[in-house]
Design an enzyme around this catalytic site. Sequence first.
Site, PDB file in Angstrom:
ATOM      1  N   SER A   1       0.801  -1.222   0.000  1.00 21.12           N
ATOM      2  CA  SER A   1       0.000   0.000   0.000  1.00 21.12           C
ATOM      3  C   SER A   1       0.835   1.275   0.000  1.00 21.12           C
ATOM      4  O   SER A   1       0.326   2.338  -0.332  1.00 21.12           O
ATOM      5  CB  SER A   1      -0.943   0.017   1.211  1.00 21.12           C
ATOM      6  OG  SER A   1      -0.214  -0.047   2.420  1.00 21.12           O
TER       7      SER A   1
ATOM      8  N   ALA B   1       7.150 -10.550  -1.631  1.00 24.68           N
ATOM      9  CA  ALA B   1       7.716 -11.685  -2.360  1.00 24.68           C
ATOM     10  C   ALA B   1       6.868 -12.025  -3.588  1.00 24.68           C
ATOM     11  O   ALA B   1       6.015 -11.247  -4.009  1.00 24.68           O
ATOM     12  CB  ALA B   1       7.795 -12.893  -1.429  1.00 24.68           C
TER      13      ALA B   1
ATOM     14  N   HIS C   1      13.300  -9.724   0.565  1.00 24.65           N
ATOM     15  CA  HIS C   1      11.950 -10.061   1.010  1.00 24.65           C
ATOM     16  C   HIS C   1      11.715  -9.319   2.311  1.00 24.65           C
ATOM     17  O   HIS C   1      12.480  -9.475   3.271  1.00 24.65           O
ATOM     18  CB  HIS C   1      11.819 -11.569   1.226  1.00 24.65           C
ATOM     19  CG  HIS C   1      10.429 -11.982   1.585  1.00 24.65           C
ATOM     20  ND1 HIS C   1      10.138 -13.196   2.147  1.00 24.65           N
ATOM     21  CD2 HIS C   1       9.241 -11.330   1.479  1.00 24.65           C
ATOM     22  CE1 HIS C   1       8.834 -13.288   2.366  1.00 24.65           C
ATOM     23  NE2 HIS C   1       8.271 -12.163   1.967  1.00 24.65           N
ATOM     24  N   ASP C   2      10.677  -8.513   2.363  1.00 25.41           N
ATOM     25  CA  ASP C   2      10.471  -7.622   3.503  1.00 25.41           C
ATOM     26  C   ASP C   2      10.420  -8.367   4.834  1.00 25.41           C
ATOM     27  O   ASP C   2      10.929  -7.872   5.850  1.00 25.41           O
ATOM     28  CB  ASP C   2       9.232  -6.744   3.313  1.00 25.41           C
ATOM     29  CG  ASP C   2       7.986  -7.511   2.903  1.00 25.41           C
ATOM     30  OD1 ASP C   2       7.960  -8.756   2.994  1.00 25.41           O
ATOM     31  OD2 ASP C   2       7.013  -6.855   2.472  1.00 25.41           O
TER      32      ASP C   2
ATOM     33  N   THR D   1       0.269  -6.076   6.274  1.00 29.49           N
ATOM     34  CA  THR D   1      -0.720  -6.533   5.296  1.00 29.49           C
ATOM     35  C   THR D   1      -0.894  -8.042   5.402  1.00 29.49           C
ATOM     36  O   THR D   1      -2.003  -8.567   5.345  1.00 29.49           O
ATOM     37  CB  THR D   1      -0.288  -6.134   3.876  1.00 29.49           C
ATOM     38  OG1 THR D   1      -0.187  -4.711   3.797  1.00 29.49           O
ATOM     39  CG2 THR D   1      -1.297  -6.618   2.852  1.00 29.49           C
TER      40      THR D   1
ATOM     41  N   ASN E   1       2.085 -18.150   6.712  1.00 29.51           N
ATOM     42  CA  ASN E   1       1.480 -16.931   6.173  1.00 29.51           C
ATOM     43  C   ASN E   1       0.015 -16.885   6.582  1.00 29.51           C
ATOM     44  O   ASN E   1      -0.740 -17.819   6.291  1.00 29.51           O
ATOM     45  CB  ASN E   1       1.566 -16.920   4.649  1.00 29.51           C
ATOM     46  CG  ASN E   1       2.945 -16.583   4.148  1.00 29.51           C
ATOM     47  OD1 ASN E   1       3.310 -15.433   4.038  1.00 29.51           O
ATOM     48  ND2 ASN E   1       3.732 -17.611   3.855  1.00 29.51           N
TER      49      ASN E   1
ATOM     50  N   GLY F   1       4.061  -2.623  11.330  1.00 25.12           N
ATOM     51  CA  GLY F   1       3.012  -1.636  11.562  1.00 25.12           C
ATOM     52  C   GLY F   1       1.858  -2.157  12.385  1.00 25.12           C
ATOM     53  O   GLY F   1       1.248  -1.420  13.176  1.00 25.12           O
TER      54      GLY F   1
END
Length: 468
Positions: free
Chosen positions: A16, A83, A240-241, A263, A300, A407
């Site tokens: 986002s 990813a 990859h975050d 997210t 996930n 976040g």
Amino acid sequence: MKNTSNIYLAVDIGASSGRHILGYLENGQIQTEEVYRFSNQGVQKNGHLCWDTEYLFGEILNGLKECKRLGKIPVAMGIDTWAIDFVLIDKEGNRLTDCVCYRDKRTEGMDTVVSGLISDEELYRRTGIQKQPFNTVYQLMALKEEEPEVFQSADCFLMVPDYFHFLLTGKRSNEYTNASTTELLKVESGQWDEELLQRLGIPSRLFLEPSMPGTELGTFTAEVEREVGFSCRVVLPATHDTGSAVLAVPSEDEDFLFLSSGTWSLLGAERKKPECSEESRMANFTNEGGYEKRYRYLKNIMGLWMVQSVRKELKDVYGFGELSRMAEEASSFPSRLDVNDNMFLAPESMTEAVKAYCRKTDQPVPETVGELVSCIDQSLAASYGESVREIEQITGRSYSRLQIVGGGSQDAFLNSCTARETGKEIWIGPTEATAIGNLLAQMLQDGIFDSVEEARRAVRDSFAVKKL
């Protein structure tokens, strides 16, 4: 830890928004400063939901120009993103394919195609990656069915951060942590599974030997340097975050679980060896590559995408803090969702999807915003609790605490529900773990820190980390 006046830049791009965050070491503490922020969202293109790579790269350049304007020139920089998604380029570096978003429907039915060539059981044993309908392996098979000719003219496969690093430097790379999510890498060796690629009919020549975080690609191209007004080294973080976020978990030892809350919710443990048992596959856990080839053994979970979608449908009239308070006021609402049901992946209306699920399962239907968000938050927390119990059962190990970063760690109601459902000691922060982990990889490469453990101690000493 070495003293330095060097400034480093993390470009962290999520589903986002994106941000440019500068970092440096001052009196033994890591200091960060956000200097630029931009929005991001999927766009419809050629019949698919895609990422606007031209726009995103333009914003990367705009953030670099802001660094120049402020007189804060980094000695190095790196980019991390989500990813799965990718582009193909030709020998001249021209992009041949759109960067289709993982939420696009093109992968529907592709798991059946792949399982006809290799069983789910064997695929998991080879790659260690959980089955998700949008995995890169299924996207490539969808592309193969839709545009088979593109593989003839393509020269290189680049995931999203690889592509942006290529545009900055002219150097092609497949960074390891992101490559590990494709379901095409051998889980033990970290190399592309050429036999698997052959069985799938995907040319192995498109894939480069994976590069580890800390690899220096070079400096900006002359064109980029002219546009932004300076050049610096480009160093691969864990692109990859989640890989970057886990690197920044401020833990003193290995006795922790992590929840990267954003997210997506990524809940798991850091391990030295992968877990590819049938029990693990059936529980849908994944073994993603991490810094120094540590494994992120995780699940996930749909995550705050669900709340973000509801908020968007409400025209953003409520802030996330206000939604959290409303959810707490409606905490007695009893209905629960299977948040990992594919109906929540990309519905036309998340609000209607939640209500439809409640009707289908004969549960009370949420009528107010508070009830809706409370239903989502408490369902997420219940999924976290179930995942914690599965990890401990599969690994045979008990963990005492859960570290929530990202976040979503600011959602007080969700955190309290998570504490209740997991029964673990909850530690919160840092919020910007992904950007901090990106910076840490650059600092480790520069010798500012001697080890991951020293870097994590610096995070603990530098940022607000609190016990719930």
